[in-house]
Design a protein around this motif. Structure first.
Motif, PDB file in Angstrom:
ATOM      1  N   GLY A  17       0.829  -1.200   0.000  1.00  0.00           N
ATOM      2  CA  GLY A  17       0.000   0.000   0.000  1.00  0.00           C
ATOM      3  C   GLY A  17       0.863   1.250   0.000  1.00  0.00           C
ATOM      4  O   GLY A  17       2.032   1.214  -0.401  1.00  0.00           O
ATOM      5  N   ILE A  18       0.313   2.355   0.480  1.00  0.00           N
ATOM      6  CA  ILE A  18       1.054   3.611   0.403  1.00  0.00           C
ATOM      7  C   ILE A  18       2.335   3.568   1.232  1.00  0.00           C
ATOM      8  O   ILE A  18       3.361   4.129   0.830  1.00  0.00           O
ATOM      9  CB  ILE A  18       0.152   4.811   0.818  1.00  0.00           C
ATOM     10  CG1 ILE A  18       0.856   6.139   0.571  1.00  0.00           C
ATOM     11  CG2 ILE A  18      -0.319   4.683   2.246  1.00  0.00           C
ATOM     12  CD1 ILE A  18       1.236   6.399  -0.871  1.00  0.00           C
ATOM     13  N   SER A  54      -6.250  -0.544   2.502  1.00  0.00           N
ATOM     14  CA  SER A  54      -6.695   0.783   2.932  1.00  0.00           C
ATOM     15  C   SER A  54      -6.458   1.863   1.879  1.00  0.00           C
ATOM     16  O   SER A  54      -7.128   2.893   1.885  1.00  0.00           O
ATOM     17  CB  SER A  54      -5.970   1.177   4.223  1.00  0.00           C
ATOM     18  OG  SER A  54      -6.291   0.285   5.265  1.00  0.00           O
ATOM     19  N   SER A  55      -5.501   1.633   0.970  1.00  0.00           N
ATOM     20  CA  SER A  55      -5.104   2.703   0.046  1.00  0.00           C
ATOM     21  C   SER A  55      -6.239   3.148  -0.869  1.00  0.00           C
ATOM     22  O   SER A  55      -6.417   4.340  -1.110  1.00  0.00           O
ATOM     23  CB  SER A  55      -3.897   2.257  -0.784  1.00  0.00           C
ATOM     24  OG  SER A  55      -2.766   2.081   0.046  1.00  0.00           O
ATOM     25  N   ALA A  89      -9.292   3.067  -0.219  1.00  0.00           N
ATOM     26  CA  ALA A  89     -10.346   3.673   0.581  1.00  0.00           C
ATOM     27  C   ALA A  89      -9.959   5.039   1.131  1.00  0.00           C
ATOM     28  O   ALA A  89     -10.795   5.748   1.690  1.00  0.00           O
ATOM     29  CB  ALA A  89     -10.718   2.744   1.741  1.00  0.00           C
ATOM     30  N   SER A  90      -8.698   5.437   0.971  1.00  0.00           N
ATOM     31  CA  SER A  90      -8.232   6.720   1.489  1.00  0.00           C
ATOM     32  C   SER A  90      -8.927   7.882   0.794  1.00  0.00           C
ATOM     33  O   SER A  90      -9.133   7.865  -0.422  1.00  0.00           O
ATOM     34  CB  SER A  90      -6.721   6.835   1.285  1.00  0.00           C
ATOM     35  OG  SER A  90      -6.267   8.150   1.504  1.00  0.00           O
ATOM     36  N   THR A  91      -9.253   8.921   1.564  1.00  0.00           N
ATOM     37  CA  THR A  91      -9.863  10.107   0.950  1.00  0.00           C
ATOM     38  C   THR A  91      -8.821  11.048   0.367  1.00  0.00           C
ATOM     39  O   THR A  91      -9.171  12.015  -0.309  1.00  0.00           O
ATOM     40  CB  THR A  91     -10.707  10.873   1.988  1.00  0.00           C
ATOM     41  OG1 THR A  91      -9.919  11.127   3.144  1.00  0.00           O
ATOM     42  CG2 THR A  91     -11.937  10.072   2.369  1.00  0.00           C
ATOM     43  N   GLY A  92      -7.537  10.802   0.624  1.00  0.00           N
ATOM     44  CA  GLY A  92      -6.477  11.566  -0.031  1.00  0.00           C
ATOM     45  C   GLY A  92      -6.319  13.000   0.437  1.00  0.00           C
ATOM     46  O   GLY A  92      -5.762  13.826  -0.288  1.00  0.00           O
ATOM     47  N   LEU A  93      -6.785  13.326   1.652  1.00  0.00           N
ATOM     48  CA  LEU A  93      -6.518  14.653   2.213  1.00  0.00           C
ATOM     49  C   LEU A  93      -5.099  14.664   2.777  1.00  0.00           C
ATOM     50  O   LEU A  93      -4.716  13.767   3.529  1.00  0.00           O
ATOM     51  CB  LEU A  93      -7.498  14.986   3.340  1.00  0.00           C
ATOM     52  CG  LEU A  93      -8.885  15.508   2.937  1.00  0.00           C
ATOM     53  CD1 LEU A  93      -9.757  14.374   2.445  1.00  0.00           C
ATOM     54  CD2 LEU A  93      -9.557  16.194   4.126  1.00  0.00           C
ATOM     55  N   THR A 122      -5.030  14.319  -3.116  1.00  0.00           N
ATOM     56  CA  THR A 122      -4.525  13.453  -4.170  1.00  0.00           C
ATOM     57  C   THR A 122      -5.418  12.233  -4.322  1.00  0.00           C
ATOM     58  O   THR A 122      -6.388  12.046  -3.578  1.00  0.00           O
ATOM     59  CB  THR A 122      -3.075  13.018  -3.862  1.00  0.00           C
ATOM     60  OG1 THR A 122      -2.514  12.390  -5.021  1.00  0.00           O
ATOM     61  CG2 THR A 122      -3.002  12.061  -2.683  1.00  0.00           C
ATOM     62  N   ASP A 123      -5.094  11.428  -5.285  1.00  0.00           N
ATOM     63  CA  ASP A 123      -5.708  10.120  -5.502  1.00  0.00           C
ATOM     64  C   ASP A 123      -4.711   9.104  -4.955  1.00  0.00           C
ATOM     65  O   ASP A 123      -3.753   8.736  -5.626  1.00  0.00           O
ATOM     66  CB  ASP A 123      -5.961   9.924  -6.998  1.00  0.00           C
ATOM     67  CG  ASP A 123      -6.551   8.565  -7.347  1.00  0.00           C
ATOM     68  OD1 ASP A 123      -6.412   7.622  -6.548  1.00  0.00           O
ATOM     69  OD2 ASP A 123      -7.115   8.438  -8.448  1.00  0.00           O
ATOM     70  N   THR A 124      -4.908   8.664  -3.716  1.00  0.00           N
ATOM     71  CA  THR A 124      -3.950   7.789  -3.049  1.00  0.00           C
ATOM     72  C   THR A 124      -3.755   6.474  -3.798  1.00  0.00           C
ATOM     73  O   THR A 124      -2.632   5.954  -3.894  1.00  0.00           O
ATOM     74  CB  THR A 124      -4.412   7.492  -1.609  1.00  0.00           C
ATOM     75  OG1 THR A 124      -4.729   8.717  -0.960  1.00  0.00           O
ATOM     76  CG2 THR A 124      -3.332   6.769  -0.830  1.00  0.00           C
TER      77      THR A 124
END
Length: 400
Positions: A37-38, A66-67, A69-73, A180-182
């Protein structure tokens, strides 16, 4: 561990952009990064930049934990306000932790440019009081941030009503934020590392861990052996499986994304990320294809069945919260999902060696700032592997 359910918007938007093989033969590497993941993707990028021989394996298809599903804030503010963190960690360490997160946002911009990720935008971040009694929190936080050189402005009730159309007793407008788009960030980081020769495997589940004095030997579900001098656990919230102590708590969170709006001015506050002082807090952002994403309504438990059963109810609650602040905007949910995140007592991540597992490092970027924390983690662990001095490593050590 079941980390998420529902239909994350970014997974639908991007699909499965790249494929990776399953590990089907024995593997030797200097550094094994467990988790794609990230956390693992950033470690792979930083290690490869530094000339460190590494490989990456993930139990799932890349990015499907989880990546996606991240909202990328991306914010430098952590879940613990700075003035409160100072009381726990002292002024020097608390301010440095905030500064490192702020620096990480700009480092991520440089990384996005290098790997050709288009979906990365700098944004202002607006932190506002949910209730009248929270005005003191905003005042105290503004004073300490201004004192330490953060580019912030305090907005009073009248200014908030004028610029954001909802009522709040006060808020802090910060110039340092991004979104961003995680999910695509993860994939493009892996593609960059892959082109540099890093072996990356997904759908490869490790069932046995043997930590020895001279290295680590892992055994996969299909009987393959992975031999490494060091292992980096970049498994995020699933790291609870490898750590004896209860260092963090798992929490269920909920997110909805609107239908696409047909006009460019669908969100008059497009230059801001919004989040509030309540606990749990509501957070909002827009997307490049004219949607609004809202998250929050967290529950302090991790039980996948119980979490998932609440998804419809929580989605409706998020819609109501949005409409109470922005009644003029017609919000219709198209995507909804739920996931797991973790928090620590001081809001800071755990990064570095874990003494109970020989030859191990952990990159645990917990909390609302997981992505910026993971930039910090990749840099610190890189330096530890190379035996370089890192003056920030002590901030996030396990025995702090």
């Amino acid at each position: 561990m079941d980390l998420r359910s529902g239909i994350p918007y970014w997974l639908i938007k991007n699909g499965l952009p790249f494929n990776f093989p399953k590990l089907e033969k024995d593997l030797r590497t200097d550094i094994l990064i467990l988790g794609g993941g990230i956390s693992g993707a950033l470690c792979g990028y930083y290690f490869t930049k530094a000339g460190i021989d590494c490989a990456i394996i993930d139990a799932r298809s890349i990015g499907l934990g989880s990546s996606c599903a991240s909202t990328g804030l991306l914010q430098y503010e952590i879940d613990m306000p700075l003035y409160k963190l100072i009381k726990i960690r002292g002024e020097k360490e608390a301010v440095k932790s905030y500064k490192l997160c702020e620096e990480s946002i700009y480092k991520l911009q440089d990384i996005a440019n290098e790997i050709k990720l288009s979906d990365f935008q700098h944004k202002k971040s607006f932190f506002f009081a949910s209730y009248k009694k929270h005005k003191a929190l905003i005042d105290n936080e503004y004073i300490v941030r201004k004192k330490h050189g953060f580019n912030v402005e305090k907005l009073d009730k009248q200014r908030i009503q004028k610029e954001f159309t909802f009522t709040s007793e006060g808020g802090i407008l910060s110039q340092s934020g991004a979104q961003t788009d995680t999910y695509m960030l993860v994939h493009l980081l892996h593609q960059w590392s892959k082109k540099k020769g890093v072996p990356i495997f997904d759908r490869t589940n490790v069932v046995k861990f043997d930590h020895r004095s001279r290295g680590v030997i892992l055994t996969t579900e299909n009987g393959c052996t992975v031999t490494a001098k060091k292992i980096v656990y970049a498994t995020g919230y699933e790291s609870v499986n490898y750590i004896a102590e209860k260092l963090f708590t798992l929490t269920s969170t909920y997110v909805i994304a609107s239908e696409q709006y047909s006009t460019d001015n669908f969100w008059s506050f497009d230059n801001c990320l919004l989040w509030e002082t309540a606990s749990p807090y509501l957070y909002l952002r827009s997307t490049t294809d004219h949607r609004i994403v809202i998250g929050g309504k967290d529950e302090s438990f991790f039980n996948p069945k119980k979490r998932d059963a609440l998804l419809k109810e929580k989605g409706k609650a998020l819609e109501r919260s949005f409409k109470s602040k922005f009644p003029m905007i017609d919000f219709k949910t198209e995507f909804s999902w739920t996931g797991t995140f973790s928090s620590t007592p001081d809001g800071l991540p755990f990064i570095g060696p874990y003494k109970k597992l020989a030859n191990s490092y952990f990159a645990l970027g917990f909390g609302g700032n997981g992505i910026t924390f993971n930039v910090i983690a990749a840099e610190i662990i890189r330096d530890l592997i190379l035996k370089r001095s890192n003056q920030d490593a002590h901030l996030f050590r396990f025995d702090r």
